[in-house]
Write a protein that holds these residues in place. Structure first.
Motif, mmCIF file in Angstrom:
data_model
loop_
_atom_site.group_PDB
_atom_site.id
_atom_site.type_symbol
_atom_site.label_atom_id
_atom_site.label_comp_id
_atom_site.label_asym_id
_atom_site.label_seq_id
_atom_site.Cartn_x
_atom_site.Cartn_y
_atom_site.Cartn_z
ATOM 1 N N GLN A 1 4.690 -3.993 1.706
ATOM 2 C CA GLN A 1 3.345 -3.725 1.197
ATOM 3 C C GLN A 1 2.437 -4.957 1.253
ATOM 4 O O GLN A 1 1.223 -4.831 1.139
ATOM 5 C CB GLN A 1 3.391 -3.148 -0.233
ATOM 6 N N ASP A 2 3.028 -6.152 1.443
ATOM 7 C CA ASP A 2 2.220 -7.371 1.538
ATOM 8 C C ASP A 2 1.786 -7.677 2.970
ATOM 9 O O ASP A 2 1.002 -8.598 3.191
ATOM 10 C CB ASP A 2 3.014 -8.565 1.000
ATOM 11 N N VAL A 3 2.295 -6.929 3.940
ATOM 12 C CA VAL A 3 1.951 -7.169 5.338
ATOM 13 C C VAL A 3 0.674 -6.427 5.675
ATOM 14 O O VAL A 3 0.539 -5.229 5.388
ATOM 15 C CB VAL A 3 3.110 -6.707 6.265
ATOM 16 N N VAL A 4 -0.272 -7.162 6.258
ATOM 17 C CA VAL A 4 -1.555 -6.576 6.641
ATOM 18 C C VAL A 4 -1.713 -6.742 8.143
ATOM 19 O O VAL A 4 -1.598 -7.858 8.662
ATOM 20 C CB VAL A 4 -2.732 -7.275 5.917
#
Length: 87
Positions: A80-83
């Protein structure tokens, strides 16, 4: 005339003998230098091989991951922290 020729031949023989002695001495000195340089080359080749092995060890991905986690406190990002950035 015979005495003069004998003296000239004696001088030539002595000169030749001195040249042989000097050449052999120079040859030995150069051989010692060559042997010393070959030994240094061999030692440097061994050191180079050791340094290549050490570099390969430090550049190994597992080692880099251990260093990043242990010394720098880095962690893999959660999904969820990967953009993703699109252009």
């Amino acid at each position: 005339m015979g005495t003069l020729a004998l003296v000239a031949l004696l001088a030539a023989v002595l000169g030749s003998a001195l040249a042989v002695v000097w050449t052999r001495h120079e040859s030995r000195a150069l051989f010692i230098t060559l042997t010393t340089l070959q030994n240094q080359r061999d030692e440097l080749n061994i050191e180079f091989g050791r340094l290549e092995l050490e570099q390969a060890t430090w550049a190994e991905p597992r080692r880099i991951d251990e260093e990043a986690r242990g010394k720098l406190g880095m962690l893999m990002p959660r999904p969820q922290d990967v953009v993703l950035v699109h252009r």
